[in-house]
Structure formats: C-alpha cells, structure tokens
Design a protein around this motif. Structure first.
Motif, PDB file in Angstrom:
ATOM      1  N   TYR A 194      31.065  43.860  40.921  1.00 51.01           N
ATOM      2  CA  TYR A 194      30.457  43.138  39.805  1.00 51.01           C
ATOM      3  C   TYR A 194      31.166  43.481  38.495  1.00 51.01           C
ATOM      4  O   TYR A 194      31.509  42.591  37.701  1.00 51.01           O
ATOM      5  N   ARG A 195      31.387  44.778  38.268  1.00 47.70           N
ATOM      6  CA  ARG A 195      32.036  45.196  37.018  1.00 47.70           C
ATOM      7  C   ARG A 195      33.481  44.711  36.940  1.00 47.70           C
ATOM      8  O   ARG A 195      33.978  44.386  35.863  1.00 47.70           O
ATOM      9  N   ARG A 196      34.157  44.639  38.084  1.00 46.57           N
ATOM     10  CA  ARG A 196      35.531  44.141  38.077  1.00 46.57           C
ATOM     11  C   ARG A 196      35.566  42.671  37.661  1.00 46.57           C
ATOM     12  O   ARG A 196      36.390  42.255  36.841  1.00 46.57           O
ATOM     13  N   ALA A 197      34.656  41.886  38.227  1.00 49.56           N
ATOM     14  CA  ALA A 197      34.605  40.473  37.881  1.00 49.56           C
ATOM     15  C   ALA A 197      34.277  40.275  36.410  1.00 49.56           C
ATOM     16  O   ALA A 197      34.900  39.453  35.725  1.00 49.56           O
ATOM     17  N   VAL A 204      31.395  35.336  38.388  1.00 48.24           N
ATOM     18  CA  VAL A 204      30.591  36.364  39.045  1.00 48.24           C
ATOM     19  C   VAL A 204      29.847  35.796  40.247  1.00 48.24           C
ATOM     20  O   VAL A 204      29.837  36.382  41.327  1.00 48.24           O
ATOM     21  N   GLY A 205      29.231  34.664  40.084  1.00 44.85           N
ATOM     22  CA  GLY A 205      28.513  34.046  41.197  1.00 44.85           C
ATOM     23  C   GLY A 205      27.135  34.646  41.386  1.00 44.85           C
ATOM     24  O   GLY A 205      26.902  35.816  41.103  1.00 44.85           O
ATOM     25  N   ALA A 211      23.260  40.955  44.138  1.00 42.21           N
ATOM     26  CA  ALA A 211      23.630  42.216  44.790  1.00 42.21           C
ATOM     27  C   ALA A 211      23.679  43.356  43.777  1.00 42.21           C
ATOM     28  O   ALA A 211      23.182  44.462  44.040  1.00 42.21           O
ATOM     29  N   TYR A 212      24.274  43.069  42.628  1.00 41.84           N
ATOM     30  CA  TYR A 212      24.368  44.107  41.594  1.00 41.84           C
ATOM     31  C   TYR A 212      22.991  44.479  41.060  1.00 41.84           C
ATOM     32  O   TYR A 212      22.679  45.668  40.879  1.00 41.84           O
TER      33      TYR A 212
END
Length: 459
Positions: A194-197, A204-205, A211-212
C-alpha cells in the motif's frame, strides 16, 4: 601517544605489551588506579582546586586543529587515518542537525546504540548533546527492551538494525504459532504494498485499500507501541544502504525513516532526507554549507567545511582530492532534477560479469537482506556468468524454521540440502525484481559470519 582509553584492564595489558613506551592507560570497565572512575575523580578534584588551569586548556587550540583521528578503509580500500578538525566535527553536527532534525527540543528522549568510535555516532552525540536531549545509551542485545522503557522521540541507526528489528517482529510471531504466525507477515506485506503504491503515485485500488485498513487495524497499529516507538516522530538511517522495501515497511507501521549519506572523511553527513520532503530510495539533499557534484564517470564529489584535512601520513599526491579541491568519495551516484542524491555503489566494487554486464553488488546485497533469514551477504561475480552470493543465515530463525535444536553446530546445518535449497530460494525470491543480469543464481551458505582480519575475509 601519552594517554590511551581502552575497554578493560585486559585490553590495557594486551595493548601495553604491543606498543611499549611511557603510555598511561585508562580502562572503562572495573575499578582500580587506572579505571575511568578514578580518572574522572582526579579530574574533578583538579578542576575544583585550580579552575584557571582548566580554563586555559583551550587557549592554544584553534578550530582547524586536529580533533580526532579515525581509521577507516578509505576510498582505496587500504586502512588510513582520517584527520578531522574541530571545525569539521562541529560544523557538520550543527548543519546536519539544523537541517535533518528540525523540531528536536531539550529534554527529548533519544537512544544511542552505535559504537562511539564510529564517526556516525560521534556526530549523533554532538548533535543530541548540543540540543540538550535526554540521552540513553544501550547495546544491540538490549535495544528492543530498552526502547520500550525509553520510548524515544528519534534515533539515528544503521540499516542492519532496522533489518533485524523486522526479522525479530516476524520471528516472534512465527514462534508463537497459530493465526499470528501468518497474520503478522501478511499485514507487513500488505502495508508495504500500500505504501509503495501511495509513494509512487500508482493506482491503489479498493482491494489494496481494504487490505491495508484491515492490516493496520489488526496488526500494524499495534507494532509501533509494542516496539516502544509510539512517541517517535521519525528515525534516521545511515552508514550503509537501506532497501526501499524496509523503509516502506516501517512507514506502514507509522514510523518514517529518513535515509542519509556520508563518509568518515566528511565528518560524516553529506546529504539527508527530511521528514517534510523525504524521497524514499534517495539519500536526500546536501545539508547547508556542503556542495555535491557528479564527475563525468559518475563519482560523487564533495566540498565543504565538513571535509577532512586529509589522510594521516599520506603524501599530498595520494590524497583523494581533485585539482580544484573536491573530495572524491569513491561512490557512484546521480542527482535528480530536484537535487536529491541517489547512490549506485562503491566505484571500485562495481564488477563486470562474463556476459559484459556491470553489476553494483551493494544493490544486490540490499535486496537479499530483505529476507529475515539472512544475517550477512557478500556478492561476487567479476568475470563470472552471473552474481554469486555468500550468505550467512540468521541461524536463530533457520533453527526455528526447520525445528533444529540449539545444540546442533551451524557447520552441520549449513551442509543440509534442505537448508541450502531454502536459502537459495530466499535469495532468488529477493532478487527476482532486479534486472536479469543482477539476479543471483548460485549461493554458498556460510556457517559463521564474515569477519575482517589482517585484510582478509574469514568464514
């Protein structure tokens, strides 16, 4: 040498026999006539009896006098004494803290865990003391428990500490078994993705968001407090590269890490990321009064009041400076359009494979160290078809993974086919996102950690 400080009385005897001469030794551990306690008591008494003598000690010292001599591998790989002046040390601590530690206030709790002889920790201590912080000194083996009691506001650590903290978190979860053994690794991975996106500006979607949110609620929000990092505003990493995945994983537990860059020869800070404009993967921008440029061959060059006087007892022609006075770091990198510095590797460590491809081993090693099962890794490959990794496993976690008792020697474990195949798969997994010519296809499992002794690596 007239006065030497050593760790123990045993060190005193060993070093005295080697150096000879009329040298006074003071040892930190224990009591007695040569102990630090006795030395400090005598100094305090002398200060009370003759304050004028104490005040006069600094009269003949200038800012450009030698303050510390630190031996390092240097840019050529041969051990050299780095001559740092009072101006080098003080300006670097002042400029790096004013730039990178904005908001630090008197009384803020900080933790020191690195060796004081390391220029990185030397700088940290000068900065923390200057700001009047509440300084807590610990050792690596006690770091996790001391973090819980201190609950620091910030710390400056090396990459390996961060890697081991994550390994400890996952290792403990797996040791507990049950649902937690699967939930914690899943939550850390979900948070990292999540943080990478978010950091890369990628879509993110809704699945990743859900999920995050679930991972953060069930696990991630609790790890920060469990580690004693609930009061941390940010942490700092330096001395060695920290893989971006580690940075993003800590960010997922709401603990941002600001990575910086420097060398012993630069006192040490050259660049650092700031919390307000951090760019993950880079080592930040140059601190005030320090300039950075990139040579035609990609070498990073530095100029500023932090740059050493030179190497001790090395001829001027052999000093690592350009004709116009820039220090040649021996590192390869580039500056982006916004002035952020990105490190590739050491200039002399980049090797050429048998297929003609150039590989930066530091990049490959950082990728492999993402595995919690890897304690140390050294990548070679000059003239070979592909890179080869010498790997020392995290034996505690490997024993846990395979149910191997503490009494089984690591030499025996390293010879097991199942362990070797498992470590090979771990390395392959961690290098799968690198270019094909950087991917490690062969490994050697070492039974003990690599150490440097008389210029050689021993296993």
């Amino acid at each position: 040498v007239r006065l030497a400080f050593v760790e123990s009385a045993q060190d005193k005897e060993r070093i005295a026999a080697a150096v000879g001469g009329d040298v006074r030794f003071v040892h930190f551990d224990g009591a007695g006539a040569d102990s630090l306690e006795t030395f400090e008591s005598a100094g305090a008494q002398a200060a009370r009896e003759n304050r004028a003598q104490l005040d006069g000690f600094t009269d003949g010292i200038s800012a450009d006098d030698l303050a510390v001599l630190i031996y390092t591998s240097g840019t050529t790989g041969t051990p050299k004494g780095v001559m740092l002046t009072h101006r080098n040390a003080i300006t670097n601590a002042t400029d790096s803290f004013a730039y990178g530690f904005s908001g630090l206030a008197p009384g803020d709790a900080v933790v020191s865990v690195l060796p004081f002889a390391h220029i990185y920790e030397h700088n940290n201590l000068l900065g923390f003391i200057r700001y009047g912080c509440e300084l807590h000194v610990t050792q690596p083996d006690h770091l996790l428990e001391d973090l819980k009691s201190v609950r620091p506001r910030t710390m400056a650590l090396v990459s390996r500490v961060y890697e081991r903290v994550l390994a400890a978190v996952i290792g403990r979860a797996r040791a507990e078994g049950g649902l937690r053994a699967k939930l914690v690794p899943w939550a850390l991975a979900a948070g990292r993705h999540y943080r990478r996106a978010r950091n890369d500006g990628a879509p993110v979607g809704w699945r990743r968001r859900v999920a995050y949110a679930l991972a953060h609620r069930l696990v991630l929000s609790k790890i920060r407090a469990a580690l004693g990092l609930d009061r941390v505003v940010f942490l700092v990493s330096g001395s060695a590269p920290l893989h971006r995945d580690i940075l993003l994983t800590f960010l997922a537990i709401d603990v941002p890490i600001c990575e910086g860059y420097g060398l012993t020869e630069t006192s040490p800070v050259v660049t650092v990321n700031r919390l307000e404009d951090v760019r993950y993967g880079s080592v930040g921008k140059a601190i005030p009064n320090v300039s950075v440029r990139i040579a035609d061959d990609g070498e990073i060059q530095v100029k500023g009041p932090n740059v050493m006087r030179g190497y001790y007892h090395v001829e001027p022609a052999q000093q690592p400076f350009t004709p116009d006075g820039w220090f040649m770091t021996g590192d390869i990198g580039h500056l982006d359009a916004d002035g952020y510095l990105w490190i590739t590797d050491r200039k002399k460590e980049v090797f050429k494979t048998g297929t003609g491809k150039y590989v930066a081993p530091g990049r490959v090693e950082a990728a492999i160290r993402r595995s919690i099962y890897v304690a140390q890794v050294f990548v070679i490959g000059d003239g070979r078809p592909y890179p080869i990794a010498l790997v020392t496993p995290n034996w505690e976690l490997v024993r846990q993974r395979f149910g191997i008792g503490a009494g089984t020697p690591t030499e025996e474990i390293a010879r097991r086919d199942d362990v070797r195949e498992f470590m090979r798969e771990e390395v392959a997994k961690r290098t799968a996102d690198l270019a094909s010519f950087e991917q490690t296809r062969k490994i050697a499992v070492l039974p003990r950690e690599l150490t440097i002794e008389i210029g050689r690596a021993h296993v």
